[in-house]
Write a protein that holds these residues in place. Structure first.
Motif, short mmCIF file in Angstrom:
data_model
loop_
_atom_site.label_atom_id
_atom_site.label_comp_id
_atom_site.label_asym_id
_atom_site.label_seq_id
_atom_site.Cartn_x
_atom_site.Cartn_y
_atom_site.Cartn_z
N SER A 1 0.85 -1.21 0.00
CA SER A 1 0.00 0.00 0.00
C SER A 1 0.87 1.24 0.00
O SER A 1 0.61 2.20 -0.73
N LYS A 2 1.90 1.25 0.85
CA LYS A 2 2.77 2.43 0.94
C LYS A 2 3.54 2.61 -0.36
O LYS A 2 3.69 3.74 -0.85
N LEU A 3 4.00 1.52 -0.94
CA LEU A 3 4.76 1.63 -2.19
C LEU A 3 3.87 2.18 -3.31
O LEU A 3 4.32 2.98 -4.13
N GLU B 1 5.35 6.00 -0.76
CA GLU B 1 5.82 6.35 0.59
C GLU B 1 6.94 5.39 1.00
O GLU B 1 7.04 4.29 0.46
N GLU B 2 7.74 5.82 1.99
CA GLU B 2 8.77 4.94 2.55
C GLU B 2 8.11 3.76 3.24
O GLU B 2 7.01 3.89 3.78
N ARG C 1 15.37 -10.25 1.62
CA ARG C 1 14.78 -10.91 0.45
C ARG C 1 13.40 -10.30 0.12
O ARG C 1 13.08 -10.07 -1.04
N LEU C 2 12.61 -10.03 1.18
CA LEU C 2 11.30 -9.41 0.96
C LEU C 2 11.48 -8.05 0.28
O LEU C 2 10.79 -7.74 -0.70
N VAL C 3 12.44 -7.28 0.77
CA VAL C 3 12.68 -5.94 0.19
C VAL C 3 13.11 -6.09 -1.27
O VAL C 3 12.63 -5.37 -2.16
N ARG D 1 11.84 2.99 -1.01
CA ARG D 1 12.68 3.62 0.04
C ARG D 1 12.32 3.01 1.39
O ARG D 1 11.14 2.75 1.66
N LEU D 2 13.36 2.79 2.22
CA LEU D 2 13.16 2.13 3.52
C LEU D 2 13.38 3.08 4.66
O LEU D 2 14.18 4.00 4.57
#
Ligand SMILES: NC(=O)c1ccc[n+]([C@@H]2O[C@H](COP(=O)([O-])OP(=O)(O)OC[C@H]3O[C@@H](n4cnc5c(N)ncnc54)[C@H](O)[C@@H]3O)[C@@H](O)[C@H]2O)c1
Length: 317
Positions: free
Chosen positions: A199-201, A205-206, A252-254, A265-266
């Protein structure tokens, strides 16, 4: 079969209910549309079930509407009760622990008693990988859960498992306990990492990462439905892990998300209280006795989830 699914308007319950309708079982869903997350979203999940075929839905609370529910259980005469209703969520359980005693333990006791008193033979309980706590054993085998839990949610699930065993003995129920490992996919729960990250992506959003060292045995919803369905129809009882059997690191998820959202962005912060560092299911028992065989790879599961969210969740709840 005649089957009652409690929590059938929820994430796992709605997918399972569709499968039960497709397989021509007679289905009664009991769900209070609890506001842990949007009841509007749960109504949409119910419509997703109802578009598959005939189903009876009763909006009742297993804690508050006992008298009406008792007569419903008696008149429906289910062969099997699948008890999914609960408030989920590890971090929320730290804020309101007593609600977990109510919704995850007391509601389970009520359901067990209504099932037993109305002559139900088979009872399936949705437990969680969280019952293993921060176990040193990896992967976790069913006998590794010793009550060494690290959140009120996990304590409630572990306790509810014990009540299931007590009432299975009292009513001679065929009891199966399924320990689900972090489930994701279309209609995923909005409070869970994969859904909230995507949702954020989508909103550019970060994404907040609570502990880069975490690993989870993410399991795609279709595999969970398949394992649960096998537990319903097969003449087998016991406690089974339903996981993918392949833990996935946060890195791996990222990486996987980055392949769909290259500008990701993290924002990395500390691990949250109550979270375990790692989950990893030993699925040997479920494979041997239920014929469970998870088939959706993590890459494929994420691809399907991202695609579904882009198509359905532009105005997410
Ligand atoms: N999703 C996961 O990764 C996961 C992992 C481990 C265990 N589980 C367990 O699986 C079950 C289903 O989880 P989910 O992710 O679909 O959650 P969900 O919140 O989407 O579904 C639970 C449903 O139960 C209903 N409910 C809650 N209390 C009720 C009550 N007293 N009476 C009637 N209905 C009530 C809610 O309205 C909701 O629709 C839960 O027991 C959860 O603890 C889920």
């Amino acid at each position: 079969m005649k089957i009652i699914v409690t929590g059938g308007a929820g994430f796992i319950g709605s997918h399972l209910s569709r499968k039960l309708i497709e397989e021509k079982h007679e289905l009664l869903i009991i769900d209070s549309l609890h506001p842990y997350y949007s009841p509007e979203r749960k109504k949409r999940q119910l419509s997703f079930v109802q578009e598959t075929g005939p189903v009876t839905f009763v909006k009742k609370d297993l804690l508050a509407d006992e008298d009406e529910l008792k007569s419903l259980f008696h008149s429906f005469k289910a062969d099997c009760v699948v008890h999914l209703a609960a408030i989920p969520g590890v971090s929320h359980s730290l804020s309101v622990p007593n609600e977990y005693v109510d919704y995850d333990i007391k509601a389970t006791i009520n359901t067990l008693r209504m099932a037993g008193e109305s002559g139900t033979k088979k009872f399936i309980f949705a437990s969680s990988s969280s019952v293993y706590g921060n176990t040193k054993q990896a992967p976790s085998m069913e006998e590794d859960a010793k009550g060494e839990v690290v959140s009120p949610y996990a304590a409630a699930k572990f306790s509810a498992e014990s009540f299931c065993k007590a009432y299975a003995s009292i009513y001679d129920l065929d009891l199966t306990i399924l320990r689900f490992f972090t489930v994701y996919g279309p209609w995923g729960r909005p409070d869970m990492a994969i859904y909230s990250f995507i949702s954020k992506l989508m909103a550019d959003e970060e994404i907040p990462i609570f502990g880069m060292e975490n690993k989870r045995d993410y399991t795609y919803i279709d595999d969970i439905v398949d394992g649960t369905y096998k537990a319903i129809v097969k003449d087998v009882t016991g406690t089974f892990n339903l996981g993918n059997g392949k833990p996935v690191s946060m890195e791996r998820l990222v990486e996987e998300l980055k392949s769909h959202f290259p500008s990701l962005r993290l924002q990395v912060t500390d691990r949250r209280l109550g979270d375990v560092t790692s989950t990893w299911a030993d699925i040997g028992e479920a494979k041997k006795l239920l014929g469970y065989n998870p088939s959706i790879t993590f890459a494929e599961g994420i691809r399907r989830t991202v695609q579904w969210m882009k198509e359905h969740e532009q105005n997410s709840f």
